[in-house]
Design a protein around this motif. Structure first.
Motif, PDB file in Angstrom:
ATOM      1  N   PHE A 325      48.471  23.336  43.290  1.00 16.28           N
ATOM      2  CA  PHE A 325      48.034  22.854  41.983  1.00 16.28           C
ATOM      3  C   PHE A 325      47.711  23.882  41.123  1.00 16.28           C
ATOM      4  CE2 PHE A 325      47.163  19.049  44.401  1.00 16.28           C
ATOM      5  CZ  PHE A 325      47.980  18.208  43.781  1.00 16.28           C
ATOM      6  N   ALA A 326      47.222  25.031  41.700  1.00 17.31           N
ATOM      7  CA  ALA A 326      46.781  26.272  41.012  1.00 17.31           C
ATOM      8  C   ALA A 326      48.088  26.822  40.076  1.00 17.31           C
ATOM      9  CB  ALA A 326      46.419  27.268  41.697  1.00 17.31           C
ATOM     10  N   MET A 327      49.322  26.521  40.641  1.00 16.87           N
ATOM     11  CA  MET A 327      50.390  26.839  39.915  1.00 16.87           C
ATOM     12  C   MET A 327      50.383  26.893  38.058  1.00 16.87           C
ATOM     13  SD  MET A 327      53.880  26.260  42.337  1.00 16.87           S
ATOM     14  CE  MET A 327      54.978  27.015  40.928  1.00 16.87           C
ATOM     15  N   GLY A 328      49.969  25.413  37.877  1.00 13.68           N
ATOM     16  CA  GLY A 328      49.817  25.182  36.663  1.00 13.68           C
ATOM     17  C   GLY A 328      48.842  26.000  35.617  1.00 13.68           C
ATOM     18  N   VAL A 329      47.983  26.817  36.338  1.00 12.43           N
ATOM     19  CA  VAL A 329      47.035  27.741  35.577  1.00 12.43           C
ATOM     20  C   VAL A 329      47.615  29.145  35.845  1.00 12.43           C
ATOM     21  CG1 VAL A 329      44.803  28.481  35.716  1.00 12.43           C
ATOM     22  CG2 VAL A 329      45.169  26.317  36.325  1.00 12.43           C
ATOM     23  N   VAL A 330      48.166  29.399  36.940  1.00 12.72           N
ATOM     24  CA  VAL A 330      48.494  30.818  37.112  1.00 12.72           C
ATOM     25  C   VAL A 330      49.773  31.010  36.507  1.00 12.72           C
ATOM     26  CG1 VAL A 330      49.150  32.627  38.712  1.00 12.72           C
ATOM     27  CG2 VAL A 330      47.208  30.905  39.276  1.00 12.72           C
ATOM     28  N   VAL A 331      50.976  30.433  36.412  1.00 13.96           N
ATOM     29  CA  VAL A 331      52.075  30.508  35.687  1.00 13.96           C
ATOM     30  C   VAL A 331      52.234  30.993  34.167  1.00 13.96           C
ATOM     31  CG1 VAL A 331      54.455  29.607  35.131  1.00 13.96           C
ATOM     32  CG2 VAL A 331      53.502  29.496  37.501  1.00 13.96           C
ATOM     33  N   PRO A 332      51.414  30.120  33.429  1.00 11.29           N
ATOM     34  CA  PRO A 332      51.201  30.385  31.926  1.00 11.29           C
ATOM     35  C   PRO A 332      50.683  31.653  31.754  1.00 11.29           C
ATOM     36  CG  PRO A 332      50.783  27.929  32.590  1.00 11.29           C
ATOM     37  CD  PRO A 332      50.652  28.983  33.851  1.00 11.29           C
ATOM     38  N   ASN A 333      49.443  32.044  32.510  1.00 11.88           N
ATOM     39  CA  ASN A 333      48.703  33.311  32.235  1.00 11.88           C
ATOM     40  C   ASN A 333      48.313  33.667  33.426  1.00 11.88           C
ATOM     41  OD1 ASN A 333      47.180  35.141  31.199  1.00 11.88           O
ATOM     42  ND2 ASN A 333      45.984  33.869  29.912  1.00 11.88           N
ATOM     43  N   PRO A 334      49.169  34.710  34.193  1.00 12.41           N
ATOM     44  CA  PRO A 334      48.868  35.250  35.304  1.00 12.41           C
ATOM     45  C   PRO A 334      47.767  36.277  35.440  1.00 12.41           C
ATOM     46  CG  PRO A 334      50.840  36.065  34.954  1.00 12.41           C
ATOM     47  CD  PRO A 334      50.416  34.869  33.734  1.00 12.41           C
ATOM     48  N   SER A 335      47.428  36.907  34.234  1.00 10.64           N
ATOM     49  CA  SER A 335      46.254  37.812  34.037  1.00 10.64           C
ATOM     50  C   SER A 335      44.994  37.208  33.571  1.00 10.64           C
ATOM     51  CB  SER A 335      46.816  38.733  33.306  1.00 10.64           C
ATOM     52  OG  SER A 335      47.804  39.429  33.578  1.00 10.64           O
ATOM     53  N   SER A 336      44.899  35.936  33.680  1.00  9.29           N
ATOM     54  CA  SER A 336      43.527  35.406  33.014  1.00  9.29           C
ATOM     55  C   SER A 336      42.400  35.418  34.208  1.00  9.29           C
ATOM     56  CB  SER A 336      43.702  33.853  32.740  1.00  9.29           C
ATOM     57  OG  SER A 336      44.044  33.002  33.832  1.00  9.29           O
ATOM     58  N   VAL A 337      41.150  35.228  33.563  1.00  9.59           N
ATOM     59  CA  VAL A 337      39.970  35.280  34.585  1.00  9.59           C
ATOM     60  C   VAL A 337      40.212  34.308  35.845  1.00  9.59           C
ATOM     61  CG1 VAL A 337      37.743  35.470  34.771  1.00  9.59           C
ATOM     62  CG2 VAL A 337      38.655  36.272  32.713  1.00  9.59           C
ATOM     63  N   TYR A 354      50.519  36.279  45.505  1.00 10.87           N
ATOM     64  CA  TYR A 354      51.792  36.830  45.365  1.00 10.87           C
ATOM     65  C   TYR A 354      52.461  36.055  44.317  1.00 10.87           C
ATOM     66  CZ  TYR A 354      56.803  36.613  46.068  1.00 10.87           C
ATOM     67  OH  TYR A 354      58.443  36.692  46.045  1.00 10.87           O
ATOM     68  N   LEU A 355      52.226  34.977  43.672  1.00 11.10           N
ATOM     69  CA  LEU A 355      52.865  34.569  42.289  1.00 11.10           C
ATOM     70  C   LEU A 355      52.361  35.384  41.295  1.00 11.10           C
ATOM     71  CD1 LEU A 355      54.293  32.112  41.452  1.00 11.10           C
ATOM     72  CD2 LEU A 355      52.025  30.920  40.763  1.00 11.10           C
ATOM     73  N   ARG A 356      50.851  36.004  41.332  1.00  8.90           N
ATOM     74  CA  ARG A 356      50.756  36.648  40.149  1.00  8.90           C
ATOM     75  C   ARG A 356      51.429  37.868  40.390  1.00  8.90           C
ATOM     76  NH1 ARG A 356      44.984  38.346  40.122  1.00  8.90           N
ATOM     77  NH2 ARG A 356      45.589  39.284  38.164  1.00  8.90           N
ATOM     78  N   ILE A 357      51.695  38.580  41.623  1.00  7.28           N
ATOM     79  CA  ILE A 357      52.484  39.909  41.807  1.00  7.28           C
ATOM     80  C   ILE A 357      53.848  39.601  40.991  1.00  7.28           C
ATOM     81  CG2 ILE A 357      53.323  41.381  43.229  1.00  7.28           C
ATOM     82  CD1 ILE A 357      50.850  41.049  45.127  1.00  7.28           C
ATOM     83  N   SER A 358      54.474  38.340  41.257  1.00 10.94           N
ATOM     84  CA  SER A 358      55.800  38.225  41.000  1.00 10.94           C
ATOM     85  C   SER A 358      56.004  38.058  39.458  1.00 10.94           C
ATOM     86  CB  SER A 358      56.416  37.072  41.786  1.00 10.94           C
ATOM     87  OG  SER A 358      56.329  37.193  43.214  1.00 10.94           O
ATOM     88  N   LEU A 359      55.108  37.451  38.880  1.00 12.28           N
ATOM     89  CA  LEU A 359      54.867  37.200  37.547  1.00 12.28           C
ATOM     90  C   LEU A 359      54.711  38.372  36.542  1.00 12.28           C
ATOM     91  CD1 LEU A 359      53.468  33.549  37.319  1.00 12.28           C
ATOM     92  CD2 LEU A 359      56.030  33.998  37.284  1.00 12.28           C
ATOM     93  N   ALA A 360      53.619  39.082  37.072  1.00 15.96           N
ATOM     94  CA  ALA A 360      52.988  40.054  36.295  1.00 15.96           C
ATOM     95  C   ALA A 360      52.075  40.978  36.930  1.00 15.96           C
ATOM     96  CB  ALA A 360      52.398  39.747  34.916  1.00 15.96           C
ATOM     97  N   PRO A 362      49.481  42.617  38.847  1.00 15.65           N
ATOM     98  CA  PRO A 362      47.973  42.768  38.663  1.00 15.65           C
ATOM     99  C   PRO A 362      47.758  44.277  38.875  1.00 15.65           C
ATOM    100  CG  PRO A 362      48.235  41.483  40.630  1.00 15.65           C
ATOM    101  CD  PRO A 362      49.470  41.842  39.858  1.00 15.65           C
ATOM    102  N   PRO A 363      46.374  44.629  38.482  1.00 14.22           N
ATOM    103  CA  PRO A 363      46.036  46.066  38.658  1.00 14.22           C
ATOM    104  C   PRO A 363      45.882  46.066  40.374  1.00 14.22           C
ATOM    105  CG  PRO A 363      44.301  45.024  37.168  1.00 14.22           C
ATOM    106  CD  PRO A 363      45.501  43.912  37.544  1.00 14.22           C
ATOM    107  N   VAL A 364      45.959  47.316  40.761  1.00 11.67           N
ATOM    108  CA  VAL A 364      46.229  47.626  42.260  1.00 11.67           C
ATOM    109  C   VAL A 364      44.864  47.298  42.831  1.00 11.67           C
ATOM    110  CG1 VAL A 364      46.423  49.399  43.988  1.00 11.67           C
ATOM    111  CG2 VAL A 364      47.722  49.583  41.989  1.00 11.67           C
ATOM    112  N   TRP A 365      43.587  47.556  42.134  1.00 15.13           N
ATOM    113  CA  TRP A 365      42.557  47.361  42.905  1.00 15.13           C
ATOM    114  C   TRP A 365      42.296  45.956  43.225  1.00 15.13           C
ATOM    115  CZ3 TRP A 365      38.869  43.960  40.898  1.00 15.13           C
ATOM    116  CH2 TRP A 365      38.907  43.587  39.552  1.00 15.13           C
ATOM    117  N   GLN A 366      42.881  44.763  42.322  1.00 16.38           N
ATOM    118  CA  GLN A 366      42.822  43.469  42.705  1.00 16.38           C
ATOM    119  C   GLN A 366      43.488  43.039  44.078  1.00 16.38           C
ATOM    120  OE1 GLN A 366      43.635  40.864  39.219  1.00 16.38           O
ATOM    121  NE2 GLN A 366      42.222  42.136  38.019  1.00 16.38           N
ATOM    122  N   ILE A 367      44.775  43.532  44.011  1.00 16.14           N
ATOM    123  CA  ILE A 367      45.680  43.544  45.288  1.00 16.14           C
ATOM    124  C   ILE A 367      45.091  43.993  46.419  1.00 16.14           C
ATOM    125  CG2 ILE A 367      48.041  43.950  46.142  1.00 16.14           C
ATOM    126  CD1 ILE A 367      49.230  44.557  43.726  1.00 16.14           C
TER     127      ILE A 367
END
Length: 412
Positions: A325-337, A354-360, A362-367
């Motif tokens: 269900f989080a896909m609906g939030v992450v896909v449109p804006n993977p860098s949001s808070v 993994y979804l965030r990494i594939s779309l855009a 994220p900063p290395v520190w977050q990974i």
């Protein structure tokens, strides 16, 4: 350590030799590939091929709309023009709808006031014919805009130039990219990780229940510690999952690169993945499997049958369902808070990060932080699971309650 590898080898070889493993390894890529090809082909053929009639006293408008519909690349329609309509036109058209010689008709009523648009009423033969209605709506917008520009004094060549579609190219890192193929590949890998983690996590629990039922544990525990047995099962079952996923990915790359599949899909079907996406897929798959397999091992040790396990599998399914269900939030804006917060929750990290990494990316520190939090969580879950496992595998009879499980932690 030798005992761990012996258990892992036994679990691995026992499972990869089964007919179910061979069948799922072969059938699932075929089903997924067939579904993707069917969707691509269906998408290419979702054009309206209806036979409709346009009724209007404005013959020029009706003729322009007829030309727009019959010459459109998105439709293959047969359009009749009735202008002007007679008193019996509507009843005749309704009769044609009833005997299925006509799929629908558009009745255009001229406006009674200046600078107002005509009224458009479409009567389809089938209430579910949305494709034709949308096609007519799109063509009408184009025709009305062209007429409005012509009324403003623009010549036909200028109007045609303005109405030309705009082509937008997508690039990544300065290179042309096929975003559709990339997203499809990411989408497939997301669901692949989802189902494989859930499937093989439950397999760990089922394996424990099977051996509890056959009392094999009582013989094995004479030479092997419970922790070694649990580790061996997790490594063995996890290796089976990695093997299957690797075969599926390899088959996907090979199949989508063949001329036959490309020709069937119209040359638009191929896997578009970077090395980083593949590497992070296996990293988060392994971490996710270790986390959920630890929970599954504890559940298997606490239960005595498949029926009891089904009552507790919500502890595995619910966090994975939350990722879905989080896909609906992450896909449109993977860098949001909120996407960042969700990706740092350990039980959601494997899929969401993994979804965030594939779309855009994220900063290395977050990974790094997400991997660190997962490792800590895995250690904590393994610590609890190993102690439940150590006592629970020898417990038979009634299903333990929470106070009894807490006493198991103290005993061990």
């Amino acid at each position: 350590m030798r005992n761990v590898w012996l258990i892992a080898k036994r679990e691995y070889l026992e499972r990869v030799r089964t007919k179910s493993f061979i069948l799922t390894t072969i059938l699932i890529p075929l089903l997924m590939g067939g579904g993707i090809i069917a969707e691509v082909m269906a998408t290419g053929h979702t054009k309206s091929t209806s036979h409709i009639a346009i009724v209007s006293s404005d013959q020029q408008l009706a003729t322009d709309l007829q030309a727009g519909l019959e010459n459109s690349k998105d439709s293959k329609m047969t359009v009749d023009v009735i202008s002007p309509p007679a008193a019996s036109t509507r009843s005749e058209l309704d009769s044609e709808l009833a005997d299925k010689s006509l799929d629908g008709y558009l009745w255009i009523t001229p406006s009674t006031t200046a600078n107002a648009r005509p009224t458009f009423v479409y009567t389809p033969r089938s209430a579910g014919d949305f494709v034709t209605k949308d096609t007519i709506s799109t063509a009408l917008r184009t025709v009305l805009l062209r007429e409005r520009l012509a009324h403003q004094g623009m010549v036909a060549s200028d109007v045609a130039a303005i109405m030309q579609p705009v082509q937008i190219e997508t690039t990544q890192a300065g290179k042309a990219a096929d975003t559709t193929s990339s997203f499809v590949a990411i989408y497939v890998l997301f669901f692949l990780m989802y189902f494989v983690i859930m499937l093989y996590g439950m397999n760990v629990a089922r394996s424990i229940i099977e051996e509890k039922t056959s009392r094999v544990f009582e013989v094995l525990l004479a030479t092997i510690r419970p922790e070694e047995m649990m580790a061996g099962k997790m490594i063995g079952v996890g290796s089976v999952g990695i093997t299957q996923v690797f075969i599926w990915l390899l088959a996907a790359v090979i199949l989508t690169g063949t001329p036959i599949v490309a020709s069937v899909a119209g040359g638009s079907m191929h896997v578009s993945l970077t090395a980083a996406q593949v590497a992070f897929f296996f990293v988060f798959f392994i971490l996710g499997f270790l986390l959920y397999a630890s929970v599954a091992a504890a559940l298997g040790a606490m239960t005595n049958s498949e029926q009891e396990l089904q009552q507790l599998n919500m502890f595995l399914v619910m966090p994975l369902a939350a990722c879905f269900f989080a896909m609906g939030v992450v896909v449109p804006n993977p860098s949001s808070v909120i996407s960042t917060v969700l990706s740092l929750i350990p039980f959601m990290t494997p899929l969401v990060m993994y979804l965030r990494i594939s779309l855009a990316m994220p900063p290395v520190w977050q990974i790094a932080l997400s991997i660190g939090l997962m490792l800590i969580t895995i250690y904590a879950v393994l610590w609890v699971a190993s102690r439940i496992y150590r006592v629970g595998i020898l417990m038979y009879g009634k299903k333990p309650n929470l106070p009894e499980i807490l006493r198991w932690l103290k005993y061990s």
